[in-house]
Design a protein around this motif. Structure first.
Motif, PDB file in Angstrom:
ATOM      1  N   ARG A 197       0.842  -1.194   0.000  1.00 38.45           N
ATOM      2  CA  ARG A 197       0.000   0.000   0.000  1.00 38.45           C
ATOM      3  C   ARG A 197       0.876   1.242   0.000  1.00 38.45           C
ATOM      4  O   ARG A 197       2.010   1.210   0.463  1.00 38.45           O
ATOM      5  CB  ARG A 197      -0.928   0.023   1.228  1.00 38.45           C
ATOM      6  CG  ARG A 197      -1.944  -1.078   1.151  1.00 38.45           C
ATOM      7  CD  ARG A 197      -3.100  -0.957   2.066  1.00 38.45           C
ATOM      8  NE  ARG A 197      -4.074  -1.986   1.698  1.00 38.45           N
ATOM      9  CZ  ARG A 197      -5.166  -1.773   0.998  1.00 38.45           C
ATOM     10  NH1 ARG A 197      -5.481  -0.555   0.618  1.00 38.45           N
ATOM     11  NH2 ARG A 197      -5.987  -2.750   0.678  1.00 38.45           N
ATOM     12  N   ARG A 198       0.330   2.331  -0.549  1.00 39.05           N
ATOM     13  CA  ARG A 198       1.064   3.602  -0.557  1.00 39.05           C
ATOM     14  C   ARG A 198       0.883   4.292   0.793  1.00 39.05           C
ATOM     15  O   ARG A 198       0.056   3.893   1.606  1.00 39.05           O
ATOM     16  CB  ARG A 198       0.546   4.515  -1.680  1.00 39.05           C
ATOM     17  CG  ARG A 198       0.704   3.886  -3.054  1.00 39.05           C
ATOM     18  CD  ARG A 198       0.522   4.912  -4.153  1.00 39.05           C
ATOM     19  NE  ARG A 198       1.747   5.665  -4.365  1.00 39.05           N
ATOM     20  CZ  ARG A 198       1.763   6.904  -4.836  1.00 39.05           C
ATOM     21  NH1 ARG A 198       0.651   7.532  -5.102  1.00 39.05           N
ATOM     22  NH2 ARG A 198       2.909   7.526  -5.025  1.00 39.05           N
ATOM     23  N   LYS A 199       1.642   5.379   1.013  1.00 39.22           N
ATOM     24  CA  LYS A 199       1.552   6.130   2.279  1.00 39.22           C
ATOM     25  C   LYS A 199       0.119   6.613   2.541  1.00 39.22           C
ATOM     26  O   LYS A 199      -0.313   6.768   3.657  1.00 39.22           O
ATOM     27  CB  LYS A 199       2.486   7.345   2.240  1.00 39.22           C
ATOM     28  CG  LYS A 199       3.963   6.985   2.452  1.00 39.22           C
ATOM     29  CD  LYS A 199       4.297   6.938   3.937  1.00 39.22           C
ATOM     30  CE  LYS A 199       5.796   6.838   4.173  1.00 39.22           C
ATOM     31  NZ  LYS A 199       6.378   5.563   3.812  1.00 39.22           N
ATOM     32  N   SER A 200      -0.630   6.863   1.455  1.00 41.71           N
ATOM     33  CA  SER A 200      -2.008   7.360   1.599  1.00 41.71           C
ATOM     34  C   SER A 200      -2.967   6.249   2.037  1.00 41.71           C
ATOM     35  O   SER A 200      -4.122   6.515   2.363  1.00 41.71           O
ATOM     36  CB  SER A 200      -2.484   7.935   0.266  1.00 41.71           C
ATOM     37  OG  SER A 200      -2.400   6.918  -0.732  1.00 41.71           O
ATOM     38  N   GLY A 245       1.197  15.005  -0.781  1.00 36.49           N
ATOM     39  CA  GLY A 245       0.552  15.452   0.459  1.00 36.49           C
ATOM     40  C   GLY A 245       0.532  14.399   1.550  1.00 36.49           C
ATOM     41  O   GLY A 245       0.464  14.722   2.744  1.00 36.49           O
ATOM     42  N   SER A 246       0.592  13.093   1.175  1.00 32.90           N
ATOM     43  CA  SER A 246       0.504  12.041   2.192  1.00 32.90           C
ATOM     44  C   SER A 246       1.860  11.717   2.824  1.00 32.90           C
ATOM     45  O   SER A 246       1.957  10.870   3.703  1.00 32.90           O
ATOM     46  CB  SER A 246      -0.102  10.772   1.574  1.00 32.90           C
ATOM     47  OG  SER A 246       0.615  10.427   0.407  1.00 32.90           O
ATOM     48  N   MET A 247       2.915  12.382   2.362  1.00 38.30           N
ATOM     49  CA  MET A 247       4.266  12.107   2.899  1.00 38.30           C
ATOM     50  C   MET A 247       4.558  12.980   4.125  1.00 38.30           C
ATOM     51  O   MET A 247       3.926  14.004   4.338  1.00 38.30           O
ATOM     52  CB  MET A 247       5.343  12.408   1.837  1.00 38.30           C
ATOM     53  CG  MET A 247       5.188  11.646   0.557  1.00 38.30           C
ATOM     54  SD  MET A 247       5.528   9.910   0.745  1.00 38.30           S
ATOM     55  CE  MET A 247       7.273   9.881   0.453  1.00 38.30           C
ATOM     56  N   ARG A 248       5.587  12.570   4.895  1.00 37.37           N
ATOM     57  CA  ARG A 248       6.069  13.373   6.027  1.00 37.37           C
ATOM     58  C   ARG A 248       6.612  14.699   5.530  1.00 37.37           C
ATOM     59  O   ARG A 248       7.141  14.783   4.418  1.00 37.37           O
ATOM     60  CB  ARG A 248       7.232  12.640   6.722  1.00 37.37           C
ATOM     61  CG  ARG A 248       6.867  11.746   7.833  1.00 37.37           C
ATOM     62  CD  ARG A 248       8.060  11.361   8.699  1.00 37.37           C
ATOM     63  NE  ARG A 248       9.373  11.568   8.142  1.00 37.37           N
ATOM     64  CZ  ARG A 248      10.184  10.579   7.769  1.00 37.37           C
ATOM     65  NH1 ARG A 248       9.799   9.330   7.868  1.00 37.37           N
ATOM     66  NH2 ARG A 248      11.395  10.839   7.301  1.00 37.37           N
ATOM     67  N   TYR A 249       6.533  15.759   6.378  1.00 33.60           N
ATOM     68  CA  TYR A 249       6.951  17.108   5.963  1.00 33.60           C
ATOM     69  C   TYR A 249       8.387  17.136   5.438  1.00 33.60           C
ATOM     70  O   TYR A 249       8.660  17.666   4.365  1.00 33.60           O
ATOM     71  CB  TYR A 249       6.809  18.074   7.148  1.00 33.60           C
ATOM     72  CG  TYR A 249       7.383  19.454   6.884  1.00 33.60           C
ATOM     73  CD1 TYR A 249       6.741  20.341   6.018  1.00 33.60           C
ATOM     74  CD2 TYR A 249       8.585  19.848   7.465  1.00 33.60           C
ATOM     75  CE1 TYR A 249       7.272  21.592   5.759  1.00 33.60           C
ATOM     76  CE2 TYR A 249       9.125  21.107   7.201  1.00 33.60           C
ATOM     77  CZ  TYR A 249       8.461  21.971   6.357  1.00 33.60           C
ATOM     78  OH  TYR A 249       8.999  23.202   6.089  1.00 33.60           O
TER      79      TYR A 249
END
Length: 740
Positions: free
Chosen positions: A55-58, A165-169
């Motif tokens: 699965r992806r980060k989202s 947008g679903s990744m860490r800053y």
């Protein structure tokens, strides 16, 4: 009930995945026959099976990503079935049990070669190796074999940016920086203007979210007024074109947010003062043989209604850009006193401008012969063949030089046209003609006038190179050239000269080691390279020959079993430093300013002078501890894209108060007494000490650089808002230097 819920979800996901695949098939329907469709379905089945547990980060199934990448290749880049198959499989070898051999057995050697180019090098920790640089270099190595590797990589990057947008800053910042530094210029060079603009916009959105949303809002607010203006502007042109019997389309394209921001920064003006927020594009459908005549006829019709600016005429039809771009651009004055850019091109030219390389090659057969685009590919091949030692970071710097944006057109004495990047010198021209002419270049005649090697060329110049058999390349030549080819040829000539001089240095070293009873062995030479901090044995010998290395320092070392080593106290110090670096966990650790951090020194970077309250990160240097930079430091993009493995998260401790240096740049109208008003504010502002102040005036405008000592970002912002109230001051901004 609870047992069946996941089943329903999985079923729903299966349907959504199939729908996404059907969308891909619709997007590629004009590009495939029955056999192609069978292979695309097979690639889809292989990818679904391979990624089934991922699965992806989202949180969505991973397979959505390869399908989306394949769709970008088909829909937005105009690529065919092979690229679609490779896009569907692009992560399988890297992330799943599938091997390159499996890929070859199922889809043949061509697909294997492309997938190999897209597979990242396994990560290893080495402080001298940039994994991003090595991966980028590996991908570029395939350019001269198959450009589709790079196209798929750009599609992959575009989809990653769209879903960032679903990744860490901190991860978002690194990926956005790498995109700006390498991938956007590459998209530009391949003629993929819409991909380039979107990559730049998305990078700005994540790197400077406030600026991005402000500009987006301003564009939205002015949209209706803009659309009304455009309708009125194009109406008479439309009527005239219909009267002439042309089949045409007129589009109005608003400037991308990133290019608006670039212009605001470059010219130091607010959004409201940017006049060319959009361009009007006239696309005419005519046979290829009639394109040029039609473009100039339409130019004539447009200028019947609107006065053109003669300095803003660009004819890329007679001399296309190196990436195949063809168009006729003019800027005309509208009745309301606004300048408007008008682009005139044929349907074929528009497709090349939108789809870049893929369209270029589709039309190439009809043109015949060698194109400037092929010449660029040949230059890259040349660059790859002549990169010694495989230093990926150096390679990337050279390669970036080849991603130039603007070109100039110059002529040889016989009238042959040569295309060079903007900013090219007579020395670049000499190397462009031939390496030997470059190496022996003494000067040149430009338009029959004698000029030096560093003379900047302009479009239309006629250049004759003057050579001398006694001339040879010098170190300072590297500062006089801009093309990757010239830089590389000069470096190679200098390396050869260093090798010859190094022969003398080697003899001097052998004598000195003999005198100190130290064996001349490869282990001892390697140790001396590190001890004297030089990159190679050749450099060591060269510097010895030039008297730049003090060999008496060898006495400070110890000899054990014939091997040189540091005295014990120095070994201890070096080990402590290395173990401190190894103890850092880049994913988990956060450096808190004001607290000790794993026995490592840290200090504020001079290039951007971070203040408490600024968003910051730490950069692990080789010999100088950790440097703290602002997230929007001018050097951050380069550091995050080239050296992400040396970036550590950092934040301020709340009570961390200490006076820090900050630099401000003020621009405004050069009115009487303005300097007094500014210095008056500083003297009255509580707790602000001024370190230095300098003002210069030109053409009724002034620029002031002021260095002050403040406690934090809020403290500085109070000062900025006071300056902004001064009559005559137009802009006030934090000022950073490009290089530390």
């Amino acid at each position: 009930m609870s047992n069946t819920a996941p089943e329903i979800d999985l079923e729903k996901e299966r349907k959504e995945i199939l729908n996404a695949f059907k969308g891909l098939l619709r997007a590629s329907k004009d590009k495939r026959d029955k056999e192609d469709t069978r292979l695309i379905r097979k690639a889809f089945d292989v990818a679904v099976e391979a990624h089934k547990d991922m699965r992806r980060k989202s949180g969505e199934p991973y397979i959505y990503h390869p399908i989306a990448v394949a769709r970008i290749c088909a829909e937005e880049m105009g690529l065919g079935p092979t690229a679609i198959i490779c896009a569907l499989l692009h992560d399988t070898v890297e992330d799943t049990h599938i091997t390159l051999e499996d890929v070859e057995d199922l889809f043949g050697p061509k697909v294997r070669m492309i997938i190999d180019g897209l597979t990242k090098i396994p990560e290893v920790f080495d402080e001298n190796l940039s994994i991003q640089a090595e991966n980028f270099r590996k991908m570029i190595l395939t350019i001269s074999d198959d450009l589709r590797v790079v196209m798929i990589k750009l599609a992959d990057r575009l989809h990653n940016m769209r879903t960032l947008g679903s990744m860490r800053y901190d991860k978002r910042l690194k990926i956005a920086s790498e995109t700006l530094f390498l991938y956007a210029p590459l998209a530009h060079r391949l003629g993929l203007y819409s991909v380039k603009s979107e990559l730049e916009d998305l990078a700005l959105r994540y790197k400077e979210p406030q600026i991005y949303s402000e500009l987006e809002e301003k564009l939205e607010k002015t949209k209706d007024v803009r659309n009304r203006f455009i309708r009125r502007f194009i109406y008479p042109i439309k009527v005239a074109l219909e009267k002439e019997g042309y089949t045409f389309e007129i589009k109005a394209r608003t400037k991308s947010i990133s290019s608006i921001w670039r212009k605001m920064q470059k010219k130091g003006i607010p959004f409201e003062e940017i006049y060319d927020l959009f361009a009007v594009r006239i696309i005419v459908d005519v046979p290829e043989a009639d394109e040029k005549a039609a473009a100039w006829r339409i130019y004539s019709l447009v200028t019947d209604f609107y006065q053109p600016n003669p300095d803003r005429l660009r004819d890329w039809i007679s001399t296309p850009r190196a990436n195949g771009y063809e168009s006729l651009h003019t800027t005309v004055m509208s009745p309301t006193g606004k300048w408007v850019e008008v682009q005139i091109r044929s349907k074929r030219m528009d497709e090349i401008a939108e789809k870049g390389f893929a369209a270029h090659y589709r039309y190439k057969e009809s043109k015949g012969g060698d194109t400037k685009f092929d010449r660029w590919i040949a230059e890259i091949r040349d660059l790859l063949e002549n990169t010694e030692g495989g230093n990926a970071l150096e390679f990337i710097d050279e390669f970036k030089l080849n991603l130039f944006t603007d070109e100039i057109y110059v002529f040889t004495p016989k009238g042959d046209l040569r295309v060079l990047p903007n900013g090219a010198t007579t020395l670049d021209f000499a190397f462009d003609i031939h390496t030997q002419i470059g190496e022996k270049c003494l000067g040149a005649k430009v338009n029959n006038k004698l000029v030096p090697l560093s003379h900047l060329l302009k479009s239309g110049d006629q250049v004759e190179i003057i050579t001398s058999s006694k001339q040879k390349p010098k170190e300072e030549w590297l500062k006089m050239v801009t093309t990757a080819r010239a830089k590389q040829k000069i470096k190679m000539a200098l390396k050869e000269e260093r090798r010859v001089i190094g022969g003398d240095g080697k003899e001097i070293l052998e004598r000195k080691l003999n005198q100190y009873n130290i064996p001349f062995s490869s282990e001892n030479i390697t140790f001396m390279e590190k001890y004297f901090n030089v990159p190679s044995a050749t450099d060591l010998y060269f510097l010895i020959a030039k008297g730049k290395i003090n060999l008496k320092r060898l006495k400070e070392l110890e000899l054990k079993n014939g091997l040189l080593q540091l005295p014990m106290e120095k070994i201890k110090d070096s080990r402590e430093k290395k173990s401190a670096i190894k103890e850092i966990n880049l994913k988990e650790d956060t450096l808190i300013i004001g607290e000790d951090f794993k026995n490592m020194d840290y200090k504020m970077a001079k290039c951007c002078n971070p203040l408490p309250g600024d968003d910051i990160f730490g950069f692990i240097t080789i010999n100088d501890g950790i440097k703290i930079h602002r997230d929007n430091c001018p050097n951050a993009t380069q550091m995050m894209s080239k050296y992400a493995y040396r970036i550590i998260k950092a934040r301020w401790k709340n009570q961390y108060t200490q006076e820090r240096e900050a630099t401000l740049r003020l621009i405004g109208h050069d009115d009487l007494g303005i300097v007094n008003n500014i210095t008056d504010i500083i003297s009255k502002q509580q707790r602000v000490n001024m370190k230095s102040i300098s003002f210069k005036a030109h053409d009724g405008m002034f620029e002031g650089i002021i260095q002050v000592l403040v406690y934090d970002k809020e403290h500085l912002e109070q000062l900025i808002s006071k300056f902004e109230l001064v009559e005559g001051v137009k802009t006030v901004e934090r000022y950073s230097v490009e290089k530390e």
